[in-house]
Design an enzyme around this catalytic site. Structure first.
Site, PDB file in Angstrom:
ATOM      1  N   LYS A  14      -8.526  64.167 150.810  1.00  0.00           N
ATOM      2  CA  LYS A  14      -9.384  64.795 149.786  1.00  0.00           C
ATOM      3  C   LYS A  14     -10.033  63.743 148.889  1.00  0.00           C
ATOM      4  O   LYS A  14     -11.243  63.748 148.698  1.00  0.00           O
ATOM      5  CB  LYS A  14      -8.572  65.758 148.893  1.00  0.00           C
ATOM      6  CG  LYS A  14      -7.881  66.879 149.623  1.00  0.00           C
ATOM      7  CD  LYS A  14      -7.148  67.802 148.660  1.00  0.00           C
ATOM      8  CE  LYS A  14      -6.033  67.150 147.866  1.00  0.00           C
ATOM      9  NZ  LYS A  14      -4.818  66.811 148.627  1.00  0.00           N
ATOM     10  N   ARG A  89      -4.526  74.166 142.420  1.00  0.00           N
ATOM     11  CA  ARG A  89      -3.380  73.976 143.298  1.00  0.00           C
ATOM     12  C   ARG A  89      -2.425  75.171 143.250  1.00  0.00           C
ATOM     13  O   ARG A  89      -1.399  75.162 143.946  1.00  0.00           O
ATOM     14  CB  ARG A  89      -2.621  72.736 142.862  1.00  0.00           C
ATOM     15  CG  ARG A  89      -2.809  71.515 143.775  1.00  0.00           C
ATOM     16  CD  ARG A  89      -2.037  70.374 143.144  1.00  0.00           C
ATOM     17  NE  ARG A  89      -1.743  69.300 144.037  1.00  0.00           N
ATOM     18  CZ  ARG A  89      -2.476  68.184 144.114  1.00  0.00           C
ATOM     19  NH1 ARG A  89      -3.579  68.051 143.427  1.00  0.00           N
ATOM     20  NH2 ARG A  89      -2.082  67.204 144.910  1.00  0.00           N
ATOM     21  N   ARG A 128       0.358  54.298 152.567  1.00  0.00           N
ATOM     22  CA  ARG A 128      -0.191  54.023 151.236  1.00  0.00           C
ATOM     23  C   ARG A 128       0.908  53.498 150.306  1.00  0.00           C
ATOM     24  O   ARG A 128       0.653  52.663 149.451  1.00  0.00           O
ATOM     25  CB  ARG A 128      -0.834  55.286 150.650  1.00  0.00           C
ATOM     26  CG  ARG A 128      -1.526  54.996 149.327  1.00  0.00           C
ATOM     27  CD  ARG A 128      -2.364  56.149 148.852  1.00  0.00           C
ATOM     28  NE  ARG A 128      -1.555  57.330 148.578  1.00  0.00           N
ATOM     29  CZ  ARG A 128      -2.060  58.504 148.236  1.00  0.00           C
ATOM     30  NH1 ARG A 128      -3.369  58.657 148.165  1.00  0.00           N
ATOM     31  NH2 ARG A 128      -1.280  59.523 147.992  1.00  0.00           N
ATOM     32  N   ARG A 134       2.407  53.583 145.237  1.00  0.00           N
ATOM     33  CA  ARG A 134       2.395  54.770 144.369  1.00  0.00           C
ATOM     34  C   ARG A 134       3.794  55.375 144.359  1.00  0.00           C
ATOM     35  O   ARG A 134       4.391  55.589 145.408  1.00  0.00           O
ATOM     36  CB  ARG A 134       1.362  55.779 144.903  1.00  0.00           C
ATOM     37  CG  ARG A 134       0.388  56.215 143.819  1.00  0.00           C
ATOM     38  CD  ARG A 134      -0.698  57.059 144.385  1.00  0.00           C
ATOM     39  NE  ARG A 134      -0.293  58.453 144.544  1.00  0.00           N
ATOM     40  CZ  ARG A 134      -1.143  59.436 144.810  1.00  0.00           C
ATOM     41  NH1 ARG A 134      -2.423  59.169 144.954  1.00  0.00           N
ATOM     42  NH2 ARG A 134      -0.725  60.671 144.950  1.00  0.00           N
ATOM     43  N   ARG A 145       6.530  66.930 148.019  1.00  0.00           N
ATOM     44  CA  ARG A 145       5.136  67.300 147.760  1.00  0.00           C
ATOM     45  C   ARG A 145       4.635  68.280 148.811  1.00  0.00           C
ATOM     46  O   ARG A 145       3.862  69.196 148.517  1.00  0.00           O
ATOM     47  CB  ARG A 145       4.257  66.038 147.719  1.00  0.00           C
ATOM     48  CG  ARG A 145       4.449  65.262 146.428  1.00  0.00           C
ATOM     49  CD  ARG A 145       3.948  63.848 146.538  1.00  0.00           C
ATOM     50  NE  ARG A 145       2.511  63.789 146.738  1.00  0.00           N
ATOM     51  CZ  ARG A 145       1.865  62.695 147.148  1.00  0.00           C
ATOM     52  NH1 ARG A 145       2.534  61.596 147.427  1.00  0.00           N
ATOM     53  NH2 ARG A 145       0.568  62.710 147.281  1.00  0.00           N
TER      54      ARG A 145
HETATM   55  P1  B4P Z   1      -5.798  61.553 150.088  1.00  0.00           P
HETATM   56  O1  B4P Z   1      -5.702  62.742 150.903  1.00  0.00           O
HETATM   57  O2  B4P Z   1      -7.080  61.200 149.543  1.00  0.00           O
HETATM   58  O3  B4P Z   1      -4.622  61.806 149.064  1.00  0.00           O
HETATM   59  P2  B4P Z   1      -4.775  62.157 147.535  1.00  0.00           P
HETATM   60  O4  B4P Z   1      -6.173  62.362 147.098  1.00  0.00           O
HETATM   61  O5  B4P Z   1      -3.999  61.104 146.884  1.00  0.00           O
HETATM   62  O6  B4P Z   1      -4.143  63.581 147.355  1.00  0.00           O
HETATM   63  P3  B4P Z   1      -2.684  63.914 146.938  1.00  0.00           P
HETATM   64  O7  B4P Z   1      -2.561  65.366 147.141  1.00  0.00           O
HETATM   65  O8  B4P Z   1      -1.744  63.052 147.701  1.00  0.00           O
HETATM   66  O9  B4P Z   1      -2.478  63.457 145.430  1.00  0.00           O
HETATM   67  P4  B4P Z   1      -3.176  63.850 144.049  1.00  0.00           P
HETATM   68  O10 B4P Z   1      -3.615  62.560 143.504  1.00  0.00           O
HETATM   69  O11 B4P Z   1      -4.194  64.921 144.170  1.00  0.00           O
HETATM   70  O12 B4P Z   1      -5.408  60.194 150.849  1.00  0.00           O
HETATM   71  C1  B4P Z   1      -4.120  59.908 151.349  1.00  0.00           C
HETATM   72  C2  B4P Z   1      -4.116  58.590 152.142  1.00  0.00           C
HETATM   73  O13 B4P Z   1      -4.668  58.792 153.432  1.00  0.00           O
HETATM   74  C3  B4P Z   1      -4.921  57.464 151.509  1.00  0.00           C
HETATM   75  O14 B4P Z   1      -4.169  56.276 151.578  1.00  0.00           O
HETATM   76  C4  B4P Z   1      -6.164  57.346 152.385  1.00  0.00           C
HETATM   77  O15 B4P Z   1      -6.660  56.017 152.466  1.00  0.00           O
HETATM   78  C5  B4P Z   1      -5.653  57.813 153.730  1.00  0.00           C
HETATM   79  N1  B4P Z   1      -6.689  58.451 154.546  1.00  0.00           N
HETATM   80  C6  B4P Z   1      -7.691  59.258 154.102  1.00  0.00           C
HETATM   81  N2  B4P Z   1      -8.446  59.686 155.138  1.00  0.00           N
HETATM   82  C7  B4P Z   1      -7.900  59.142 156.270  1.00  0.00           C
HETATM   83  C8  B4P Z   1      -8.227  59.222 157.663  1.00  0.00           C
HETATM   84  N3  B4P Z   1      -9.252  59.928 158.123  1.00  0.00           N
HETATM   85  N4  B4P Z   1      -7.434  58.563 158.543  1.00  0.00           N
HETATM   86  C9  B4P Z   1      -6.375  57.812 158.102  1.00  0.00           C
HETATM   87  N5  B4P Z   1      -6.025  57.693 156.793  1.00  0.00           N
HETATM   88  C10 B4P Z   1      -6.776  58.362 155.882  1.00  0.00           C
HETATM   89  O16 B4P Z   1      -1.956  64.456 143.210  1.00  0.00           O
HETATM   90  C11 B4P Z   1      -0.828  63.678 142.832  1.00  0.00           C
HETATM   91  C12 B4P Z   1       0.114  64.480 141.921  1.00  0.00           C
HETATM   92  O17 B4P Z   1      -0.591  64.860 140.707  1.00  0.00           O
HETATM   93  C13 B4P Z   1       0.624  65.812 142.470  1.00  0.00           C
HETATM   94  O18 B4P Z   1       1.762  65.647 143.305  1.00  0.00           O
HETATM   95  C14 B4P Z   1       0.967  66.551 141.130  1.00  0.00           C
HETATM   96  O19 B4P Z   1       2.176  66.113 140.589  1.00  0.00           O
HETATM   97  C15 B4P Z   1      -0.153  66.141 140.213  1.00  0.00           C
HETATM   98  N6  B4P Z   1      -1.304  67.078 140.234  1.00  0.00           N
HETATM   99  C16 B4P Z   1      -2.585  66.766 140.595  1.00  0.00           C
HETATM  100  N7  B4P Z   1      -3.379  67.861 140.502  1.00  0.00           N
HETATM  101  C17 B4P Z   1      -2.592  68.880 140.093  1.00  0.00           C
HETATM  102  C18 B4P Z   1      -2.811  70.269 139.849  1.00  0.00           C
HETATM  103  N8  B4P Z   1      -4.018  70.820 139.997  1.00  0.00           N
HETATM  104  N9  B4P Z   1      -1.765  71.031 139.451  1.00  0.00           N
HETATM  105  C19 B4P Z   1      -0.553  70.508 139.271  1.00  0.00           C
HETATM  106  N10 B4P Z   1      -0.269  69.202 139.496  1.00  0.00           N
HETATM  107  C20 B4P Z   1      -1.265  68.385 139.909  1.00  0.00           C
END
Ligand code: B4P
Length: 188
Positions: A14, A89, A128, A134, A145
């Site tokens: 995402k 979420r 990652r 992280r 998660r």
């Molecule tokens: P992403 O999928 O981009 O992961 P993310 O954005 O970090 O989403 P995530 O759900 O993990 O965490 P968020 O920050 O929203 O990428 C993952 C990895 O995959 C990266 O290293 C990337 O390089 C790699 N990748 C991407 N595309 C690829 C491909 N095609 N092939 C191979 N590799 C690839 O949330 C973190 C925390 O914040 C949550 O756990 C929660 O505690 C809190 N939070 C955030 N929003 C919230 C909400 N609305 N409500 C409640 N808590 C919330």
């Protein structure tokens, strides 16, 4: 205003794709994960409140997230569009988002869900962890998660299917190929 939700489990890409979409279409990228991590790293009162919750892989309270998003919308009332990454979420967040947008004469325009199998998600997040360190990318926290995702977030699929806004895009492959598939279905 185009209000795009990028939906999917942790590690689905995402954040990666949201940045590219926002740049291409001239929209504002809003990552609630990034916003919360910035609060934690700056040691703000909000950051201190959410640090342990995030590090355990739990969801931060709906109340706080809704407050954060309200202020994001108020500060950016003139943008052409939003790419929401990581919000909503929970069903409660989705309902509150609808209310917030309605107050400004807006609505969710499209929901694009990145489909990635669980083995690939775990592989990406553990990679990652090695690269970026992280705190919520350890094996145990990643598992939690994913549990949180299935319990609280996945039910949003039906919420948006019912509103005829939901569309899936296969999220495994090269970042550029997935981006092209997303662009092909975004209808600004
Ligand atoms: P992403 O999928 O981009 O992961 P993310 O954005 O970090 O989403 P995530 O759900 O993990 O965490 P968020 O920050 O929203 O990428 C993952 C990895 O995959 C990266 O290293 C990337 O390089 C790699 N990748 C991407 N595309 C690829 C491909 N095609 N092939 C191979 N590799 C690839 O949330 C973190 C925390 O914040 C949550 O756990 C929660 O505690 C809190 N939070 C955030 N929003 C919230 C909400 N609305 N409500 C409640 N808590 C919330």
């Amino acid at each position: 205003m185009f209000n795009l939700i990028l939906f999917g489990p942790p590690g689905a890409g995402k954040g990666t794709q949201a940045v590219k979409i926002a740049e291409t279409f001239g929209w504002k990228h809003v990552s609630t994960g990034d916003i919360l991590r910035a609060e934690v790293s700056q040691g703000t009162p909000l950051g201190l409140k959410v640090k342990s919750v995030m590090e355990a892989g739990h969801l931060v309270s709906d109340e706080l997230l809704i407050e954060i998003m309200e202020s994001v919308f108020l500060k950016n009332s003139t943008v052409k569009g939003f790419v929401l990454d990581g919000f909503p979420r929970t069903i409660n967040q989705a309902e509150e988002l609808d209310k917030m947008l309605l107050k400004h004469g807006q609505k969710v325009t499209q929901v694009l869900a990145l489909e990635v199998d669980e083995d690939e998600l775990v592989k990406r997040l553990l990679k990652r962890a090695l690269e970026q360190g992280r705190k919520d990318d350890t094996e145990e926290v990643v598992k939690n998660r994913l549990v949180q995702y299935h319990h609280h977030t996945k039910p949003l699929t039906d919420y948006y299917i019912d509103k005829k806004l939901y569309q899936e895009v296969y999220g495994v492959g090269s970042i550029d190929d997935i981006f092209s598939q997303l662009c092909a279905v975004i209808k600004p």
